[in-house]
Design a protein around this motif. Structure first.
Motif, PDB file in Angstrom:
ATOM      1  N   LEU A   1     -10.894   8.354  -4.361  1.00  0.00           N
ATOM      2  CA  LEU A   1     -10.920   7.247  -5.043  1.00  0.00           C
ATOM      3  C   LEU A   1     -10.976   6.021  -4.290  1.00  0.00           C
ATOM      4  O   LEU A   1     -12.050   4.959  -4.644  1.00  0.00           O
ATOM      5  CB  LEU A   1      -9.534   6.893  -5.846  1.00  0.00           C
ATOM      6  N   ASN A   2     -10.500   5.961  -3.121  1.00  0.00           N
ATOM      7  CA  ASN A   2     -10.758   4.735  -2.229  1.00  0.00           C
ATOM      8  C   ASN A   2     -12.144   4.864  -1.692  1.00  0.00           C
ATOM      9  O   ASN A   2     -12.671   3.708  -1.643  1.00  0.00           O
ATOM     10  CB  ASN A   2      -9.832   4.840  -0.937  1.00  0.00           C
ATOM     11  N   ALA A   3     -12.775   6.015  -1.447  1.00  0.00           N
ATOM     12  CA  ALA A   3     -14.406   6.008  -1.024  1.00  0.00           C
ATOM     13  C   ALA A   3     -15.141   5.449  -1.982  1.00  0.00           C
ATOM     14  O   ALA A   3     -16.130   4.854  -1.965  1.00  0.00           O
ATOM     15  CB  ALA A   3     -14.625   7.449  -0.672  1.00  0.00           C
ATOM     16  N   ILE A   4     -14.919   5.897  -3.359  1.00  0.00           N
ATOM     17  CA  ILE A   4     -15.635   5.242  -4.738  1.00  0.00           C
ATOM     18  C   ILE A   4     -15.630   3.781  -4.567  1.00  0.00           C
ATOM     19  O   ILE A   4     -16.644   3.008  -4.843  1.00  0.00           O
ATOM     20  CB  ILE A   4     -15.384   5.954  -5.797  1.00  0.00           C
ATOM     21  N   LYS A   5     -14.245   3.336  -4.558  1.00  0.00           N
ATOM     22  CA  LYS A   5     -14.147   1.918  -4.946  1.00  0.00           C
ATOM     23  C   LYS A   5     -14.668   1.010  -3.589  1.00  0.00           C
ATOM     24  O   LYS A   5     -15.195   0.030  -3.863  1.00  0.00           O
ATOM     25  CB  LYS A   5     -12.826   1.620  -4.585  1.00  0.00           C
ATOM     26  N   SER A   6     -15.052   1.589  -2.438  1.00  0.00           N
ATOM     27  CA  SER A   6     -15.628   0.941  -1.130  1.00  0.00           C
ATOM     28  C   SER A   6     -16.887   0.889  -1.372  1.00  0.00           C
ATOM     29  O   SER A   6     -17.431  -0.007  -0.674  1.00  0.00           O
ATOM     30  CB  SER A   6     -15.342   1.683   0.044  1.00  0.00           C
ATOM     31  N   VAL A   7     -17.689   1.557  -2.358  1.00  0.00           N
ATOM     32  CA  VAL A   7     -19.194   1.502  -2.637  1.00  0.00           C
ATOM     33  C   VAL A   7     -19.398   0.988  -3.999  1.00  0.00           C
ATOM     34  O   VAL A   7     -20.788   0.909  -4.413  1.00  0.00           O
ATOM     35  CB  VAL A   7     -19.765   2.595  -2.072  1.00  0.00           C
ATOM     36  N   TYR A   8     -18.458   0.628  -4.744  1.00  0.00           N
ATOM     37  CA  TYR A   8     -18.761   0.385  -6.342  1.00  0.00           C
ATOM     38  C   TYR A   8     -19.868  -0.798  -6.377  1.00  0.00           C
ATOM     39  O   TYR A   8     -20.685  -0.654  -7.170  1.00  0.00           O
ATOM     40  CB  TYR A   8     -17.572  -0.023  -6.845  1.00  0.00           C
ATOM     41  N   TYR A   9     -19.496  -1.883  -5.674  1.00  0.00           N
ATOM     42  CA  TYR A   9     -20.419  -3.220  -5.686  1.00  0.00           C
ATOM     43  C   TYR A   9     -21.976  -3.054  -4.937  1.00  0.00           C
ATOM     44  O   TYR A   9     -22.467  -3.803  -4.965  1.00  0.00           O
ATOM     45  CB  TYR A   9     -19.593  -4.463  -5.104  1.00  0.00           C
TER      46      TYR A   9
ATOM     47  N   PRO B   1       0.698  -1.366   0.050  1.00  0.00           N
ATOM     48  CA  PRO B   1       0.119  -0.086   0.205  1.00  0.00           C
ATOM     49  C   PRO B   1       0.754   1.246  -0.029  1.00  0.00           C
ATOM     50  O   PRO B   1       0.346   2.314  -0.623  1.00  0.00           O
ATOM     51  CB  PRO B   1      -0.687  -0.301   1.040  1.00  0.00           C
ATOM     52  N   LYS B   2       1.956   1.311   0.532  1.00  0.00           N
ATOM     53  CA  LYS B   2       2.911   2.499   0.791  1.00  0.00           C
ATOM     54  C   LYS B   2       3.502   2.740  -0.668  1.00  0.00           C
ATOM     55  O   LYS B   2       3.446   3.858  -0.843  1.00  0.00           O
ATOM     56  CB  LYS B   2       4.111   2.075   1.756  1.00  0.00           C
ATOM     57  N   ASN B   3       4.018   1.803  -1.247  1.00  0.00           N
ATOM     58  CA  ASN B   3       4.493   2.163  -2.768  1.00  0.00           C
ATOM     59  C   ASN B   3       3.263   2.254  -3.478  1.00  0.00           C
ATOM     60  O   ASN B   3       3.482   3.182  -4.653  1.00  0.00           O
ATOM     61  CB  ASN B   3       5.095   0.834  -3.140  1.00  0.00           C
ATOM     62  N   ASN B   4       2.318   1.950  -3.500  1.00  0.00           N
ATOM     63  CA  ASN B   4       0.890   2.025  -4.229  1.00  0.00           C
ATOM     64  C   ASN B   4       0.528   3.470  -4.287  1.00  0.00           C
ATOM     65  O   ASN B   4       0.357   4.032  -5.103  1.00  0.00           O
ATOM     66  CB  ASN B   4      -0.211   0.935  -3.852  1.00  0.00           C
TER      67      ASN B   4
ATOM     68  N   LEU C   1      -5.586   6.940   8.935  1.00  0.00           N
ATOM     69  CA  LEU C   1      -4.600   7.910   8.360  1.00  0.00           C
ATOM     70  C   LEU C   1      -5.581   9.041   7.434  1.00  0.00           C
ATOM     71  O   LEU C   1      -4.950  10.034   6.860  1.00  0.00           O
ATOM     72  CB  LEU C   1      -3.788   7.328   7.484  1.00  0.00           C
ATOM     73  N   HIS C   2      -6.535   8.509   6.922  1.00  0.00           N
ATOM     74  CA  HIS C   2      -7.603   9.365   5.868  1.00  0.00           C
ATOM     75  C   HIS C   2      -8.853   9.633   6.709  1.00  0.00           C
ATOM     76  O   HIS C   2      -9.409  10.565   5.959  1.00  0.00           O
ATOM     77  CB  HIS C   2      -7.746   8.482   4.571  1.00  0.00           C
ATOM     78  N   LEU C   3      -9.247   9.075   7.772  1.00  0.00           N
ATOM     79  CA  LEU C   3     -10.522   9.536   8.466  1.00  0.00           C
ATOM     80  C   LEU C   3     -10.098   9.845   9.817  1.00  0.00           C
ATOM     81  O   LEU C   3      -9.076   9.018  10.491  1.00  0.00           O
ATOM     82  CB  LEU C   3     -11.474   8.402   8.415  1.00  0.00           C
TER      83      LEU C   3
ATOM     84  N   LYS D   1     -14.528  -1.400   5.839  1.00  0.00           N
ATOM     85  CA  LYS D   1     -14.291  -2.994   5.171  1.00  0.00           C
ATOM     86  C   LYS D   1     -13.217  -2.715   4.003  1.00  0.00           C
ATOM     87  O   LYS D   1     -12.356  -3.559   3.781  1.00  0.00           O
ATOM     88  CB  LYS D   1     -15.488  -3.194   4.694  1.00  0.00           C
ATOM     89  N   TYR D   2     -13.484  -1.623   3.121  1.00  0.00           N
ATOM     90  CA  TYR D   2     -12.327  -1.677   1.983  1.00  0.00           C
ATOM     91  C   TYR D   2     -10.919  -1.487   2.544  1.00  0.00           C
ATOM     92  O   TYR D   2     -10.019  -2.205   2.025  1.00  0.00           O
ATOM     93  CB  TYR D   2     -12.630  -0.459   1.063  1.00  0.00           C
ATOM     94  N   TYR D   3     -10.641  -0.671   3.711  1.00  0.00           N
ATOM     95  CA  TYR D   3      -9.416  -0.341   4.037  1.00  0.00           C
ATOM     96  C   TYR D   3      -8.730  -1.582   4.837  1.00  0.00           C
ATOM     97  O   TYR D   3      -7.597  -2.251   4.591  1.00  0.00           O
ATOM     98  CB  TYR D   3      -9.173   0.959   5.229  1.00  0.00           C
ATOM     99  N   GLU D   4      -9.545  -2.547   5.475  1.00  0.00           N
ATOM    100  CA  GLU D   4      -9.386  -3.630   5.891  1.00  0.00           C
ATOM    101  C   GLU D   4      -8.740  -4.745   4.780  1.00  0.00           C
ATOM    102  O   GLU D   4      -8.016  -5.353   4.805  1.00  0.00           O
ATOM    103  CB  GLU D   4     -10.408  -4.316   6.901  1.00  0.00           C
TER     104      GLU D   4
END
Length: 794
Positions: free
Chosen positions: A654-662, A377-380, A466-468, A455-458
């Motif tokens: 982007l992480n927030a959007i990915k967490s609810v995509y499905y 995740p850090k490199n990403n 770090l973001h919330l 759930k997405y961050y897990e």
């Protein structure tokens, strides 16, 4: 002295403010004499002589010589003649009259008058009567001359009007000059006009190839700070803002448009409009051909949140008709603050299921995804770049389609050929469009957003807090989450200030309480309250950012926007490039937690403060102004908003959007879109935190800055959604009185939305990530009405 004082027998006895003793009369005499001398000098410069009469005559006799209106008229005429003669020498545009005899007569009379005046000054008092008679004679003569001049001017102008364009002034020296209404006019031939245009074209090319004005300005303003504050070790770390390519919005190219007629310009603009629509639609695997017949399209705009702005933007889309009284079945588009389930039920569903709707990806995309999953995740975070796009096409399309779409010829026929070649879907018409996507509460509801991102961050093994801000969602004091909060509260040292937010029915800062003690939190959470739908209240206990980054000693947050489109069963998300900063009205004080004007930056709260708008217009600040503040007051820290902070905001989004995509579109309604507003805060270490996402962001234009940002943002969103589904008609269907409504700007270059999520590229990875997860979260069973709240009405 007595003789001198006799001149001014009525001189008052003046007293000084700091000296009660009277001033000697001679002091007043000297002051008045100085004033008289200065006045005489001023009159001398104006060529006006004031007659000194004996004191004995002043009280009883009127001034024999003054500045009569006749002299003013003569002097004005003299100045006018001198001005005309000077203009003629410089060969500038001026009125030209052929007869100057009247003016010479005026000048001779003026000289005669001044000679007479000089003689009168040296004569005795017996000549006063004779002087009056001469002055009256001069008045009568000058009035006759003036009337003659006016009649002569009127006659000359009328002759010029009737005569039209007169002969050329001089065939040799002024071959391109002519007289119109007494004015010298220079005419240009067509060849000269073309040479002037070609010169302007070359200058335009030079400006485009060289550095822009903004880049040069930023370079000069920041170079001094670099020399003073930048050490050799930090030279590589500090990146100047000049390296960011300036946005070239509203650029008008002379080389493209100057040689076109009005009809050709209209056709070119309309084709540019269709090209943008073609690019966006093909990225969702469909295309809507411009209609050759005008269709009766009806739309409705709900009340509240600046509905007048939406109506105003639709005026340029003349093929749409506003109908506020039409029923849902008759409407083709509806704009409201909250979802209208009755209208969404009329929309078509995708025939493809959630599992089988994903198209096969290219091998390049699969290899890219595999390589991306292997990275930490850090490199990403470092590799995932959201930089500047030098090509406006890169903002909207995938890299694999860039070269082919960029090289194709722009025409409707070529667009159709491309669609047939790629075997894309051709849609005849779209019946129903809504400005909300289904289950948008997974982003807009505070507790839903928290659980989804958790759930997405897990799953991706990232650190959520770090973001919330540190957050606990509790339903009462007996909840397990509340016990975890108690344990954390006891371990935490310092002020221990927390914010309690309602889990449901909250917007615009309603119900948010800043608590300074555990007793206050217990009192709020222990209340047993029931919503009208029968469900109990829940609360979000969130750690307060006790050391926020301040702007002029005041707290602020950052408002950004993103757009989600659901077109032809494909979800795409776009980040809007421009946002603003909302400041509080009073200086930050951690000890005074009860003052909402200090701690809550919501505009719905701040607008009631007496200091609202005192420091910034509407308590709003642009990103550029914030960067200037950093350069001035934090120059030693080398903080760069666009380099250090801005990319992190997009990563969190982007992480927030990915967490609810499905979750957000399980049934894949075919044609919907939605604008979301994000609120960020940063701490003293310049670390950003996502506070909330709004499904109904405020669109009120409370400051000139918002008047520039919000209408452009909504207009850009309409182009990527409504206009893509229902494009403007073919050029033959445009009435002549509607062609001026076509947007004047370059559609593609002025697009401010950047593509950050595409289901075709990112969906497969998320499907694998969530394949083994059961949907047993309580958020999945939320009622839509939990997102419905009261809003301001226009």
């Amino acid at each position: 002295m007595q003789r001198d004082l006799a001149i001014f027998p009525n001189t008052p006895q003046i007293q000084c403010l700091f000296n009660p003793s009277t001033i000697h009369p001679m002091t007043a005499f000297v002051a008045r004499s100085c004033y008289k001398y200065n006045q005489l000098q001023r009159n001398k410069q104006q060529r006006i002589v004031i007659q000194h009469l004996p004191q004995k005559q002043r009280p009883n006799e009127k001034r024999a010589i003054s500045l009569p209106r006749t002299l003013q008229a003569i002097k004005k005429q003299q100045f006018e003649s001198l001005r005309r003669s000077s203009h003629q020498k410089d060969q500038t545009l001026s009125l030209v009259f052929s007869d100057f005899k009247q003016e010479e007569l005026i000048l001779s009379n003026i000289d005669k008058f001044y000679n007479m005046q000089h003689k009168l000054q040296t004569s005795n008092d017996d000549l006063v009567e004779e002087r009056k008679a001469n002055l009256n004679e001069i008045k009568r003569s000058t009035s006759k001359i003036k009337n003659a001049i006016e009649n002569d001017k009127t006659k000359t102008i009328l002759q010029n009007i009737l005569g039209g364009m007169q002969q050329k002034v001089d065939e040799i020296t002024h071959e391109n000059h002519m007289k119109i209404l007494g004015m010298q006019i220079k005419s240009f031939k067509l060849q000269e006009q073309q040479s002037i245009r070609s010169k302007a074209w070359s200058q335009e090319k030079e400006r485009e190839s060289s550095k822009s004005f903004v880049e040069k300005r930023d370079f000069h303003t920041r170079s001094v700070q670099k020399k003073r504050h930048q050490s050799p070790q930090n030279k590589n770390k500090n990146v100047s803002q000049q390296t960011i390519k300036t946005n070239q919005n509203f650029r008008f190219s002379l080389t493209d448009y100057s040689s076109l007629s009005r009809e050709q310009l209209f056709q070119m603009k309309l084709l540019s409009y269709h090209y943008l629509i073609f690019i966006v639609s093909t990225q969702s695997n469909f295309y809507v051909q411009p209609s050759e017949n005008v269709i009766d399209l009806k739309f409705k705009v709900g009340k509240g949140n600046n509905s007048l702005l939406i109506k105003e933007l639709f005026k340029s889309r003349w093929w749409w008709n506003l109908n506020q009284d039409a029923e849902n079945k008759e409407l083709n588009f509806i704009w409201t603050q909250i979802k209208v389930p009755q209208y969404m039920n009329l929309q078509q569903w995708s025939k493809e299921s959630f599992i089988t709707r994903q198209k096969s990806l290219s091998q390049t995309s699969l290899d890219f995804k595999k390589q991306k999953r292997k990275q930490s995740p850090k490199n990403n975070k470092q590799i995932q770049k959201f930089g500047t796009y030098y090509d406006p096409l890169q903002k909207l399309i995938l890299q694999q389609d860039l070269n082919e779409l960029k090289s194709m010829d722009k025409s409707i026929q070529n667009f159709i050929q491309y669609v047939e070649k790629k075997e894309l879907k051709i849609i005849d018409n779209v019946n129903k469009i809504h400005n909300h996507i289904e289950r948008n509460y997974h982003l807009g509801n505070k507790k839903a957003m928290f659980h989804n991102m958790k759930k997405y961050y897990e799953l991706t093994k990232q650190e959520l807090f770090l973001h919330l801000p540190i957050t606990f969602h509790v339903s009462g004091i007996k909840d397990k989450q509340y016990q975890q909060f108690m344990d954390y509260y006891k371990q935490k040292k310092g002020n221990n200030i927390w914010i309690v937010k309602p889990g449901e029915f909250t917007n615009r800062g309603n119900g948010i309480i800043v608590c300074q003690s555990l007793a206050e939190i217990n009192k709020i959470v222990s209340k047993k309250q029931i919503h009208p739908n029968g469900k109990p209240f829940t609360y979000l206990i969130q750690k307060y950012i006790e050391k926020p980054f301040l702007y002029n000693k005041r707290k602020f947050d950052i408002r950004c926007y993103f757009l989600i489109t659901q077109l032809n069963s494909i979800i795409r998300a776009y980040w809007y490039e421009e946002g603003y900063i909302r400041t509080s009205s009073e200086e930050f004080d951690i000890k005074d937690v009860s003052n909402q004007y200090v701690h809550l930056t919501n505009d719905a709260i701040q607008k009631y403060s007496e200091a609202y708008g005192k420091y910034e217009n509407g308590n709003k600040l642009s990103f550029a102004e914030f960067q200037r503040y950093l350069d001035k007051w934090h120059s030693n820290e080398h903080l760069n908003f666009y380099k250090d902070l801005y990319p992190q905001l997009k990563i969190i989004t982007l992480n927030a959007i990915k967490s609810v995509y499905y979750k957000i579109e399980p049934y894949k309604r075919n044609y919907n879109f939605e604008i979301f507003g994000l609120d960020f805060m940063i701490d003293e270490k310049f670390q950003p935190y996502l506070i909330e996402i709004n499904t109904n962001p405020c669109l009120e234009l409370s400051s000139p800055l918002l008047g520039r940002i919000i209408p452009a943002m909504v207009e850009n969103a309409f182009r990527l959604s409504i206009d893509t589904l229902i494009p403007p008609p073919e050029q033959s269907q445009w009435p002549p009185n509607k062609k001026h409504l076509l947007f004047y700007d370059n559609m593609l270059e002025n697009n401010r939305f950047q593509l950050i999520f595409d289901e075709r590229e990112d969906g497969q990875e998320l499907k694998v990530l969530y394949s083994n997860q059961s949907n047993d979260d309580q958020i999945d069973e939320m009622d839509d009405e939990e997102e419905e709240y009261q809003s301001d009405v226009d």
